[in-house]
Design a protein around this motif. Structure first.
Motif, PDB file in Angstrom:
ATOM      1  N   LEU A 192      -5.213   6.444   1.845  1.00  0.00           N
ATOM      2  CA  LEU A 192      -4.710   5.448   0.907  1.00  0.00           C
ATOM      3  C   LEU A 192      -4.671   6.008  -0.515  1.00  0.00           C
ATOM      4  O   LEU A 192      -5.668   6.522  -1.018  1.00  0.00           O
ATOM      5  CB  LEU A 192      -5.602   4.200   0.957  1.00  0.00           C
ATOM      6  CG  LEU A 192      -5.182   3.044   0.060  1.00  0.00           C
ATOM      7  CD1 LEU A 192      -3.857   2.454   0.551  1.00  0.00           C
ATOM      8  CD2 LEU A 192      -6.272   1.982   0.053  1.00  0.00           C
TER       9      LEU A 192
ATOM     10  N   GLY B  43      -6.890   3.800  -4.424  1.00  0.00           N
ATOM     11  CA  GLY B  43      -7.363   4.035  -3.079  1.00  0.00           C
ATOM     12  C   GLY B  43      -8.245   5.254  -3.005  1.00  0.00           C
ATOM     13  O   GLY B  43      -8.970   5.579  -3.946  1.00  0.00           O
TER      14      GLY B  43
ATOM     15  N   LEU C 141      -3.825   9.326   7.757  1.00  0.00           N
ATOM     16  CA  LEU C 141      -3.248   8.616   6.622  1.00  0.00           C
ATOM     17  C   LEU C 141      -4.349   8.288   5.623  1.00  0.00           C
ATOM     18  O   LEU C 141      -5.389   7.739   5.995  1.00  0.00           O
ATOM     19  CB  LEU C 141      -2.567   7.325   7.075  1.00  0.00           C
ATOM     20  CG  LEU C 141      -1.273   7.490   7.853  1.00  0.00           C
ATOM     21  CD1 LEU C 141      -1.543   7.471   9.344  1.00  0.00           C
ATOM     22  CD2 LEU C 141      -0.282   6.421   7.470  1.00  0.00           C
TER      23      LEU C 141
ATOM     24  N   TYR D  72       0.343   5.239   1.327  1.00  0.00           N
ATOM     25  CA  TYR D  72      -0.477   6.215   2.023  1.00  0.00           C
ATOM     26  C   TYR D  72       0.235   7.564   1.987  1.00  0.00           C
ATOM     27  O   TYR D  72       1.456   7.642   1.944  1.00  0.00           O
ATOM     28  CB  TYR D  72      -0.676   5.834   3.499  1.00  0.00           C
ATOM     29  CG  TYR D  72      -1.573   4.658   3.743  1.00  0.00           C
ATOM     30  CD1 TYR D  72      -1.074   3.356   3.720  1.00  0.00           C
ATOM     31  CD2 TYR D  72      -2.921   4.824   4.025  1.00  0.00           C
ATOM     32  CE1 TYR D  72      -1.894   2.267   3.964  1.00  0.00           C
ATOM     33  CE2 TYR D  72      -3.750   3.741   4.276  1.00  0.00           C
ATOM     34  CZ  TYR D  72      -3.229   2.468   4.238  1.00  0.00           C
ATOM     35  OH  TYR D  72      -4.052   1.396   4.483  1.00  0.00           O
TER      36      TYR D  72
ATOM     37  N   TYR E  43       0.836  -1.198   0.000  1.00  0.00           N
ATOM     38  CA  TYR E  43       0.000   0.000   0.000  1.00  0.00           C
ATOM     39  C   TYR E  43       0.881   1.262   0.000  1.00  0.00           C
ATOM     40  O   TYR E  43       1.994   1.250   0.512  1.00  0.00           O
ATOM     41  CB  TYR E  43      -0.874   0.050   1.259  1.00  0.00           C
ATOM     42  CG  TYR E  43      -1.538  -1.252   1.631  1.00  0.00           C
ATOM     43  CD1 TYR E  43      -0.903  -2.162   2.479  1.00  0.00           C
ATOM     44  CD2 TYR E  43      -2.798  -1.568   1.148  1.00  0.00           C
ATOM     45  CE1 TYR E  43      -1.514  -3.354   2.826  1.00  0.00           C
ATOM     46  CE2 TYR E  43      -3.415  -2.762   1.503  1.00  0.00           C
ATOM     47  CZ  TYR E  43      -2.768  -3.641   2.333  1.00  0.00           C
ATOM     48  OH  TYR E  43      -3.374  -4.825   2.674  1.00  0.00           O
TER      49      TYR E  43
END
Lengths: 115, 113
Positions: B45, B58, B43, B35, B33
């Protein structure tokens, strides 16, 4: 949209006291929750997690409580120490229809431990 | 074990320039991922990858692209940086399947001027 949030942006406690950090979530389909600790200049660090089929889970000096009825999550830190000073994030993990499974974070609570 | 390594640690980038943030993990995690962390917003995504060869968008994907050619690497590219992309970027990985904890890198502080 649904989101994860926190009640208190800053919490100040005396060294040795217990700390309680709260978190509200609104996605009833969330099945996994995590608390992270983030110290200044560092990445988030895993503290403790809990699955939706549990109400309570204990670790070393930390306890997470999950109340699914009111969609509330809390992190309890026993005998808070100066090293506990950090920003604490709750995060929820849900698998969406797209197949995405990723963490959604709240905005964080800063814990300040006074000597 | 290094865990997750991000590079560079920090960077100042002129607006309009491109840049790739690197992320490598040695835990053989399937999911990775990216972020971004902004003050007061927590945070968020950007992109994710459930397994090598697949990626997904995201919450805030615009202006960013990713690739996942193998299990270990997950680079994030800014094709034409803008000041609003000034942020701290964190790469993370987790085991595939039911929810498991994500492990984070130390972050890349990017300033777009």
């Amino acid at each position: 949209g649904e989101s994860v949030g926190l009640h208190l942006p800053t919490l100040s406690v005396q060294e040795g006291d217990n700390s309680i950090i709260n978190c509200a979530y609104s996605n009833s389909a969330s099945d996994y929750f995590i608390w992270y600790k983030q110290e200044s200049g560092k990445g988030p660090q895993f503290i403790i997690d809990i699955r939706s089929n549990m109400d309570k889970r204990q670790g070393q000096r930390v306890t997470v409580l999950l109340n699914k009825t009111v969609k509330h999550l809390s992190l309890q830190i026993a005998a808070t120490q100066p090293g506990d000073s950090a920003v604490y994030f709750c995060a929820e993990n849900i698998e969406e229809d797209t197949g995405r499974r990723a963490l959604t974070f709240g905005s964080g609570t800063r814990l300040q431990v006074q000597p | 074990t290094a865990g997750i390594t991000q590079a560079p640690t920090s960077q100042i980038l002129a607006a309009g320039r491109s840049m790739t943030l690197r992320c490598t993990q040695d835990m053989r995690h399937n999911a990775m991922y990216w972020y971004r962390q902004d003050l007061g917003l927590g945070l968020r995504l950007i992109h994710y990858s459930n397994t090598a060869g697949t990626t997904g968008k995201g919450e805030v994907p615009d202006g960013y692209s990713v690739s996942r050619a193998n299990t270990d690497d997950f680079p994030l590219t800014l094709a034409s940086a803008v000041p609003s992309q000034t942020s701290v970027y964190f790469c993370a990985s987790s085991e595939q399947g039911t929810g498991t904890e994500a492990f984070f890198g130390q972050g890349t502080r990017l300033t777009v001027v």
